[in-house]
Each structure stands twice: as structure tokens, then as C-alpha cells.
Design a protein around this motif. Sequence first.
Motif, mmCIF file in Angstrom:
data_model
loop_
_atom_site.group_PDB
_atom_site.id
_atom_site.type_symbol
_atom_site.label_atom_id
_atom_site.label_comp_id
_atom_site.label_asym_id
_atom_site.label_seq_id
_atom_site.Cartn_x
_atom_site.Cartn_y
_atom_site.Cartn_z
ATOM 1 N N GLY A 183 7.697 25.312 -0.627
ATOM 2 C CA GLY A 183 6.311 25.497 -1.007
ATOM 3 C C GLY A 183 5.849 24.348 -1.893
ATOM 4 N N PRO A 184 4.579 24.345 -2.253
ATOM 5 C CA PRO A 184 4.037 23.212 -3.010
ATOM 6 C C PRO A 184 4.294 23.322 -4.502
ATOM 7 N N SER A 185 4.262 22.187 -5.176
ATOM 8 C CA SER A 185 4.143 22.178 -6.627
ATOM 9 C C SER A 185 2.692 22.507 -6.979
ATOM 10 N N ASP A 186 2.417 22.737 -8.246
ATOM 11 C CA ASP A 186 1.041 23.038 -8.649
ATOM 12 C C ASP A 186 0.098 21.895 -8.295
ATOM 13 N N ARG A 187 0.531 20.680 -8.578
ATOM 14 C CA ARG A 187 -0.349 19.531 -8.282
ATOM 15 C C ARG A 187 -0.549 19.348 -6.786
ATOM 16 N N GLN A 188 0.517 19.582 -5.993
ATOM 17 C CA GLN A 188 0.371 19.452 -4.550
ATOM 18 C C GLN A 188 -0.555 20.530 -4.006
ATOM 19 N N ALA A 189 -0.480 21.749 -4.540
ATOM 20 C CA ALA A 189 -1.359 22.832 -4.095
ATOM 21 C C ALA A 189 -2.813 22.538 -4.432
ATOM 22 N N GLU A 190 -3.055 21.831 -5.522
ATOM 23 C CA GLU A 190 -4.424 21.430 -5.844
ATOM 24 C C GLU A 190 -4.956 20.442 -4.819
ATOM 25 N N ARG A 191 -4.080 19.538 -4.370
ATOM 26 C CA ARG A 191 -4.496 18.548 -3.374
ATOM 27 C C ARG A 191 -4.666 19.179 -2.001
ATOM 28 N N VAL A 192 -3.724 20.073 -1.631
ATOM 29 C CA VAL A 192 -3.726 20.698 -0.305
ATOM 30 C C VAL A 192 -3.546 22.207 -0.501
ATOM 31 N N PRO A 193 -4.635 22.951 -0.709
ATOM 32 C CA PRO A 193 -4.517 24.386 -0.985
ATOM 33 C C PRO A 193 -3.781 25.156 0.100
ATOM 34 N N GLY A 194 -3.881 24.716 1.343
ATOM 35 C CA GLY A 194 -3.217 25.410 2.433
ATOM 36 C C GLY A 194 -1.716 25.438 2.323
ATOM 37 N N ASN A 195 -1.140 24.525 1.528
ATOM 38 C CA ASN A 195 0.314 24.520 1.351
ATOM 39 C C ASN A 195 0.820 25.782 0.660
ATOM 40 N N TRP A 218 0.839 -1.202 0.000
ATOM 41 C CA TRP A 218 0.000 0.000 0.000
ATOM 42 C C TRP A 218 0.871 1.249 0.000
ATOM 43 N N TYR A 219 1.931 1.261 0.799
ATOM 44 C CA TYR A 219 2.794 2.426 0.920
ATOM 45 C C TYR A 219 3.528 2.698 -0.391
ATOM 46 N N ASP A 220 3.963 1.674 -1.074
ATOM 47 C CA ASP A 220 4.624 1.830 -2.358
ATOM 48 C C ASP A 220 3.697 2.538 -3.349
ATOM 49 N N GLN A 221 2.448 2.122 -3.385
ATOM 50 C CA GLN A 221 1.466 2.766 -4.254
ATOM 51 C C GLN A 221 1.202 4.201 -3.806
ATOM 52 N N PHE A 222 1.112 4.419 -2.508
ATOM 53 C CA PHE A 222 0.883 5.744 -1.932
ATOM 54 C C PHE A 222 1.974 6.716 -2.385
ATOM 55 N N LEU A 223 3.237 6.288 -2.328
ATOM 56 C CA LEU A 223 4.348 7.142 -2.744
ATOM 57 C C LEU A 223 4.246 7.523 -4.218
ATOM 58 N N ARG A 224 3.836 6.589 -5.035
ATOM 59 C CA ARG A 224 3.765 6.853 -6.468
ATOM 60 C C ARG A 224 2.593 7.767 -6.835
ATOM 61 N N GLU A 225 1.570 7.791 -6.007
ATOM 62 C CA GLU A 225 0.373 8.572 -6.320
ATOM 63 C C GLU A 225 0.416 9.986 -5.757
ATOM 64 N N ARG A 226 1.250 10.274 -4.760
ATOM 65 C CA ARG A 226 1.255 11.572 -4.096
ATOM 66 C C ARG A 226 2.338 12.475 -4.681
ATOM 67 N N PRO A 227 1.955 13.602 -5.286
ATOM 68 C CA PRO A 227 2.959 14.467 -5.919
ATOM 69 C C PRO A 227 3.949 15.081 -4.948
ATOM 70 N N VAL A 228 3.623 15.129 -3.661
ATOM 71 C CA VAL A 228 4.510 15.779 -2.701
ATOM 72 C C VAL A 228 5.887 15.121 -2.663
ATOM 73 N N TYR A 229 5.974 13.838 -2.936
ATOM 74 C CA TYR A 229 7.251 13.144 -2.824
ATOM 75 C C TYR A 229 8.210 13.518 -3.951
ATOM 76 N N MET A 230 7.775 13.343 -5.188
ATOM 77 C CA MET A 230 8.657 13.602 -6.319
ATOM 78 C C MET A 230 8.727 15.077 -6.695
ATOM 79 N N GLU A 231 7.677 15.838 -6.400
ATOM 80 C CA GLU A 231 7.605 17.219 -6.879
ATOM 81 C C GLU A 231 7.976 18.253 -5.815
ATOM 82 N N VAL A 232 7.984 17.868 -4.546
ATOM 83 C CA VAL A 232 8.301 18.818 -3.489
ATOM 84 C C VAL A 232 9.498 18.334 -2.662
ATOM 85 N N ILE A 233 9.381 17.130 -2.101
ATOM 86 C CA ILE A 233 10.453 16.627 -1.247
ATOM 87 C C ILE A 233 11.727 16.386 -2.047
#
Length: 254
Positions: A217-229, A12-27
Motif C-alpha cells: 500500500g502507499p505511504s502517506d505522501r504517496q497516497a496524497e499524490r495518488v489517492p487511488g493507491n 531528468w530521471y535522477d531528479q524524478f527518483l528523488r522527487e517521487r515518494p513511491v521509490y524510497m517510501e513504498v518500493i
Amino acid sequence: MTRASYNDIAQWYDQFLRERPVYMEVILPGLLTLVGEVEGEVICDLACGQGWVARELARRGAQVIGLDLAPNLLALAQRYEVQEPLGIGYVQGDAQHAEGLSDQQFTGCVCVMALINIPDLQATFQSVRRILKPGGWLVFAIPHPCFESPHAQWTSLSDPEHPLGRTVTGYFDERQWFSSNPDGVRSRVGDYHRMLSTYLNQLAAAGFALERALEPGPSDRQAERVPGNREVPTLLLIRAHLLDGPQAENMSRV
């Protein structure tokens, strides 16, 4: 929800990492900024999980060894290594002791979104100190401790009287906690909330000096998921280097 370990949720975690833009686009961009050029470096990916950071570093010319406690995550990492051979070695062990890793084996160490899952922070920093060569560096990423306390919440998007922001309570209450968000990692494995000062003071006590900090700060996709970022950072990245003997002794007294 039943509380689990990372070993229990590996797939589940492997899939979670691939689906969340925060990992590749922010971290990842923040991590690479702090790490810098890695070609020829010998790097430990501490608490490496399924090896996504180890692979990124190896692709850039580093010699990487990943250490993790969860055999199911290491099995995934090994599977990725077979699919794309990068020369990464993986070792099973506890980051608090780094068993299986030699003294002064590495020029650098990364630990990404994992210190929050480790009970003994000071033991972990001491293990990193042991495995690093003199002057070696450490880069770690964590949820921002000032804004990701156990009871922190986003203010309502529907309230026109107040801009989107973050309410924080319980900051001084250092403890393990589990989130109520059924879609997140913390509801499954929890994490240890610590104050920012705890991270910095224990880092200094282990003989490290702070070099640089990032609050990305967030990437565009991360900001769409979490506007508060767009308004509040929820990640903190730190780079520190190992002091020599006399300097480290003086820092530990501060």
C-alpha cells in the motif's frame, strides 16, 4: 513528446527518483522486506540505473555490482560512489545477456522497476540464473501487471455514486506502450505490458520457485499524490529462489 531512451533522460530521471515518494517510501521498504539481511551477501543490481538501490544495499553491508545499459546513468552512479564510497562496482551491459558478469558470481539479484523496459523477459531470467550461485535468490519490483495495463485509468474523484477505483482494459494485449502522461517515465521510454501469468510462468521456466509476493500500500505522501493507491495496488514485488537441477527441470515442464 519525442520517445527517448533512459540514456537520453538520465539527468531528468535522477531528479524524478528523488522527487517521487513511491521509490524510497513504498518500493524500498518492500524490497528490503523481501531481501532480508544482506550483510555478507554478494548482490547484482540488474538494470541498476543511477544506483539508488545498489547504494541502499551496500549501506547495509552487501557487496554490490550494478549492471546497466545506459552509460549516462552509470556515470551518475559512479558520481554518487565518489561522493559516498561504498565499494560498489558498476558494469555496462544488457540485462538480457548480463555480459561482463561471471557464472555463479552472486548470492542474490535485485531488479527494480526495470523488467518492464526489457524486451526479452525469458532471456533476462536465464541470465539471472547463470550469474547466481546454486540456491541464489531474485527479488524484483514491477508496476502491478493486473492494474497497470496500457489503458488503465482511475475512476473520477468527483463521482459520488462510485468509490475511487481502477478501470482496466487491454490486460491480455501484451505489447510495448507509451503513456500519455507528460510528467511520467512511460511517456518518454515506454514499457512492456505483460500478464501476471507471463512473469510467473517464465520465472518458473528459468528454474526459479516463488517464495513470496508483496502488493504494498502507499505511504502517506504517496497516497496524497495518488489517492487511488489507498484502494488498488499499483506495485508488485516478488522473491524467488533458484532450484537445483532436477527440481528446475521439473518446474520447466509445468
